[in-house]
Write an enzyme that holds these catalytic residues in place. Sequence first.
Site, PDB file in Angstrom:
ATOM      1  CE  LYS A 102      66.230 -22.278 -28.484  1.00 41.36           C
ATOM      2  NZ  LYS A 102      66.756 -22.159 -29.828  1.00 41.36           N
ATOM      3  CB  SER A 177      64.159 -23.773 -32.077  1.00 37.89           C
ATOM      4  OG  SER A 177      65.532 -23.165 -31.805  1.00 37.89           O
ATOM      5  CB  SER A 201      66.254 -20.625 -33.522  1.00 42.06           C
ATOM      6  OG  SER A 201      65.785 -21.683 -34.564  1.00 42.06           O
TER       7      SER A 201
HETATM    8  N1  UNU Z   1      68.048 -23.600 -34.106  1.00 39.20           N
HETATM    9  C1  UNU Z   1      67.878 -23.184 -35.345  1.00 39.20           C
HETATM   10  O1  UNU Z   1      68.334 -21.826 -35.594  1.00 39.20           O
HETATM   11  C2  UNU Z   1      67.214 -24.100 -36.292  1.00 39.20           C
HETATM   12  C3  UNU Z   1      66.029 -23.612 -36.947  1.00 39.20           C
HETATM   13  C4  UNU Z   1      65.462 -24.430 -38.019  1.00 39.20           C
HETATM   14  C5  UNU Z   1      66.096 -25.854 -38.386  1.00 39.20           C
HETATM   15  C6  UNU Z   1      67.379 -26.138 -37.614  1.00 39.20           C
HETATM   16  C7  UNU Z   1      67.625 -25.215 -36.434  1.00 39.20           C
END
Ligand code: UNU
Length: 508
Positions: A102, A177, A201
């Site tokens: 990532k 994400s 994410s």
């Molecule tokens: N990085 C995350 O897991 C994330 C997912 C959704 C909203 C904010 C953060």
Amino acid sequence: MSESPPNVQPPTPAEIREYARRHHIDLTDQEVEDFEAAIAEALLGYERLDQLPDYRPRVEYTDRDPGYRPGPDEDPLNAFVTKCEVRGADDGPLAGYEVGLKDNVNLAGVELTLGSKLFEGYVPSTDATIVTRLLDAGATITGKLNMEDMAFSGSGELSATGPVLNPVDSDYIAGGSSSGSAAAVGNGDVDVAIGGDQGGSIRIPAAWSGLVGHKPTHSLVPYTGIAGLGRSFDHAGPICSTVDDCARVLDVIAGKDDLDPRQGVVPTDDYRGALSDDPSDVTVGVVEEGFGHEVSESGVDDTVRDALAAFEDAGATVTEVSVPMHQDGLTIWNAIALEETAATVDGEGIGHYGKGFYDTQLADAFGRARRADADDYITTLKLTLVLGEYLADEYHGHYYAKAQNLSRQLAEKYDDALADVDVLAMPTTPQTAHEVDESISRLEAIDRALNMLHNTSPFDVTGHPATSVPAGTADGLPVGLMLIGEQFDDATVLSSAHAFEQSVETGL
Ligand SMILES: NC(=O)c1ccccc1
């Protein structure tokens, strides 16, 4: 973005007044004058700091290639930010494995963008601790993978370079994400990928893209050298095609890192060695409150229940359990994520407190970028900063503090349920992947970015390990089953996921 070390200058009398005001202090003229003299004295030490070289972790395998950004012909799913090739040791448990990262993970000599316009051209000169471990294990790192802008969305359509397409059906988005991590694994561009998880994410894109994603116990995998949102809920972990590969990667990346202030004692295990094929080894507690959310699609709930029934038929012991407080998990996560993310951004992306490696390069780059280009932040981060700062300021950090306390109570409720079973189970997300639609409004984009976190986010604030494993499909789209275990018992979670994967036919 180039690296230029700051050169410390004294504040003017007006600045002394202004910085005092930020702390609600009204200085007298005499105080300003006295402080000017005291500050001149104190800054001599900072001149010395400017002269001392920074202390950074050593980079190994220094034959680095900066790579290139592939075009749409080579990368039809928009999974990559950079294709590169960094070779590790000649042999080891990941020899022959091509690994994608990532694009929030430091790989020295290769651009790091966080999926955002703000970081374009920023090249770290250190490796994340997990990068060193992957390379030592024989991996070749072949790409930096696309991600939702600053990791602040779960949908997969809000990278600065546009939507990342679902490897199962490119009319849909991959989930985020860690969108590129799922797309690249699903498309066969890399063997395994590293993702990050603050609200879901790793598990969301794994679920939506028909893959396995493991969010390790909080602090099991060092977060050193990875850009995060908040120390108390930052996680990194694998997204792979199989549970076996997730265990293989976890074996390599888990364990104590003296540079990571998030860690205390870090018990590890032989994760791959612990994998079972036998469903009769597994007892599952199906959490009633993980189903039937307002946003739940009945097809998703049905697919997960059918998969668990098939697991029971194969020999697993499956019982129903109730954890009423699970329904408050998203609310608790939200209060922590809002104020802690705002504090991390105020802390120039690296924050304060704890002994460990502080990425001065990241702070320099982020500090400059956020003063120049904050209008380019992803819309969900703008909203979070406005609301997080407001709540922290107006209510004096009360809600963040209370939510942290409640997250401990929530952890105890899951532990109580786990006393009778090996793993808890529920759908990873209440719905399948959203359809690609580049004409949505800002409010729709915000809703699509955040409307799937009910089951994933509670475990980011309690820290429990959680794996999403493919459970089947609903209307042709992948559905994930999430299994949750006791803290630092990632071995049981992965073993249970493996027994499920090996015994239940899901069509994925
Ligand atoms: N990085 C995350 O897991 C994330 C997912 C959704 C909203 C904010 C953060």
